[in-house]
Design a protein around this motif. Structure first.
Motif, short mmCIF file in Angstrom:
data_model
loop_
_atom_site.label_atom_id
_atom_site.label_comp_id
_atom_site.label_asym_id
_atom_site.label_seq_id
_atom_site.Cartn_x
_atom_site.Cartn_y
_atom_site.Cartn_z
N PRO A 181 1.02 -1.21 0.14
CA PRO A 181 0.03 0.13 0.16
C PRO A 181 0.83 1.30 0.02
O PRO A 181 0.58 2.34 -0.47
CB PRO A 181 -0.90 0.00 1.39
N ILE A 182 2.08 1.34 0.75
CA ILE A 182 2.70 2.64 0.68
C ILE A 182 3.32 2.79 -0.68
O ILE A 182 3.07 3.99 -1.14
CB ILE A 182 3.79 2.42 1.76
N ASP A 183 3.81 1.83 -1.37
CA ASP A 183 4.48 2.15 -2.56
C ASP A 183 3.10 2.55 -3.68
O ASP A 183 3.34 3.61 -4.27
CB ASP A 183 4.94 0.75 -3.16
N LEU A 184 2.06 2.15 -3.58
CA LEU A 184 0.95 2.29 -4.65
C LEU A 184 0.60 3.58 -4.18
O LEU A 184 -0.04 4.46 -4.98
CB LEU A 184 -0.15 1.16 -4.26
N GLU A 185 0.31 3.90 -2.83
CA GLU A 185 0.01 5.32 -2.58
C GLU A 185 0.75 6.35 -3.21
O GLU A 185 0.39 7.32 -3.50
CB GLU A 185 0.05 5.34 -1.00
N LEU A 186 2.17 6.35 -3.10
CA LEU A 186 3.29 7.17 -3.54
C LEU A 186 3.01 7.23 -4.95
O LEU A 186 3.07 8.32 -5.63
CB LEU A 186 4.61 6.70 -3.00
N LYS A 187 2.92 6.06 -5.77
CA LYS A 187 2.70 5.99 -7.33
C LYS A 187 1.46 6.83 -7.48
O LYS A 187 1.34 7.60 -8.48
CB LYS A 187 2.59 4.63 -7.74
N ALA A 188 0.28 6.62 -6.74
CA ALA A 188 -0.84 7.30 -6.78
C ALA A 188 -0.71 8.95 -7.01
O ALA A 188 -1.28 9.80 -7.49
CB ALA A 188 -2.04 6.82 -6.15
N ARG A 189 -0.02 9.17 -5.82
CA ARG A 189 0.06 10.60 -5.67
C ARG A 189 0.96 11.23 -6.70
O ARG A 189 0.62 12.56 -7.03
CB ARG A 189 0.79 10.95 -4.20
N MET A 190 2.03 10.59 -7.03
CA MET A 190 2.96 11.13 -8.19
C MET A 190 2.14 11.16 -9.41
O MET A 190 2.19 12.00 -10.09
CB MET A 190 3.93 10.26 -8.31
N LEU B 22 -1.06 11.68 -10.10
CA LEU B 22 -2.20 12.61 -10.06
C LEU B 22 -1.41 14.05 -9.95
O LEU B 22 -1.72 14.69 -10.76
CB LEU B 22 -2.83 12.52 -8.71
N ASP B 23 -0.09 14.01 -9.42
CA ASP B 23 0.65 15.36 -9.53
C ASP B 23 1.01 15.65 -11.12
O ASP B 23 0.80 16.63 -11.57
CB ASP B 23 1.95 15.12 -8.47
N TYR B 24 1.67 14.28 -11.89
CA TYR B 24 1.84 14.52 -13.25
C TYR B 24 0.61 15.06 -13.88
O TYR B 24 0.87 16.07 -14.83
CB TYR B 24 2.56 13.25 -13.54
N ALA B 25 -0.47 14.36 -13.51
CA ALA B 25 -1.83 14.86 -14.55
C ALA B 25 -1.85 16.13 -14.32
O ALA B 25 -2.38 16.80 -15.27
CB ALA B 25 -2.84 13.66 -14.02
N GLU B 26 -1.91 16.63 -13.24
CA GLU B 26 -2.01 18.21 -13.10
C GLU B 26 -1.29 19.15 -13.60
O GLU B 26 -1.40 20.12 -14.42
CB GLU B 26 -2.21 18.41 -11.40
N LYS B 27 -0.17 18.61 -13.83
CA LYS B 27 1.04 19.50 -14.33
C LYS B 27 1.16 19.45 -15.95
O LYS B 27 1.78 20.40 -16.49
CB LYS B 27 2.48 19.21 -13.67
N ILE B 28 0.83 18.16 -16.30
CA ILE B 28 0.95 18.00 -17.69
C ILE B 28 -0.10 18.96 -18.56
O ILE B 28 -1.16 18.57 -18.42
CB ILE B 28 0.75 16.43 -18.18
N GLN B 29 0.64 19.94 -19.13
CA GLN B 29 -0.50 20.85 -19.98
C GLN B 29 -0.06 20.99 -21.32
O GLN B 29 1.15 20.77 -21.67
CB GLN B 29 -0.37 22.27 -19.13
#
Length: 150
Positions: A83-92, A94-101
């Motif tokens: 869960p810790i690895d996947l939680e980190l991947k999920a946050r990353m 989502l962060d990438y998805a917001e920044k990719i413009q």
């Protein structure tokens, strides 16, 4: 196992989109008879489409457009594995998805996959480049590698 399968090979879109799919065994791709599983490319984001579970975008490097997919549904797998690895991947993700413009110069790295016969990159990470010279340097790296591994 060939060591080149575990590294991100720098490829131009024209090379990535012309990879040969091997029909035997697990899905593998080859470029000039070299097996390739992961790729790195650099270009401008020219299209983006966000859904609940993924972000699909195109990266144009001047030789063509590379279809990229960034999966955003890591949370749904969190109960089944680390869960810790996947939680980190999920946050990353989502962060990438917001920044990719649109219009941003990005370096994408990930696994080469195929969906409905179209080669794409399943994105593992994204680097946002500020220096426009990086695009030229990426081209030079790709040319150098192409000459070194004919």
């Amino acid at each position: 196992m060939d060591p080149i399968l575990s590294v991100h090979v720098k490829l131009l879109a024209v090379d990535l989109l012309s990879l040969t799919v091997q029909s035997y065994g697990p899905l593998t791709f080859t470029h000039k008879n070299w097996p390739i599983a992961r790729a790195e490319s650099l270009g401008v984001v020219v299209s983006r489409e966000r859904k609940d579970k993924f972000l699909k975008f195109l990266v144009d490097d001047g030789t063509g457009c590379i279809p990229c997919i960034l999966w955003l549904n890591h949370h749904s797998f969190a109960q089944r594995s680390h869960p810790i690895d996947l939680e980190l991947k999920a946050r990353m993700a989502l962060d990438y998805a917001e920044k990719i413009q649109l219009g941003l110069l990005v370096r994408v790295r990930g696994r080469i996959t195929s969906f409905m016969g179209v080669i794409q990159v399943t994105v593992a990470d994204v680097v946002f480049e500020r220096d426009p010279n990086m695009e030229l340097l990426h081209w030079l790296d790709c040319i150098r590698m192409s000459r070194r591994y004919p």
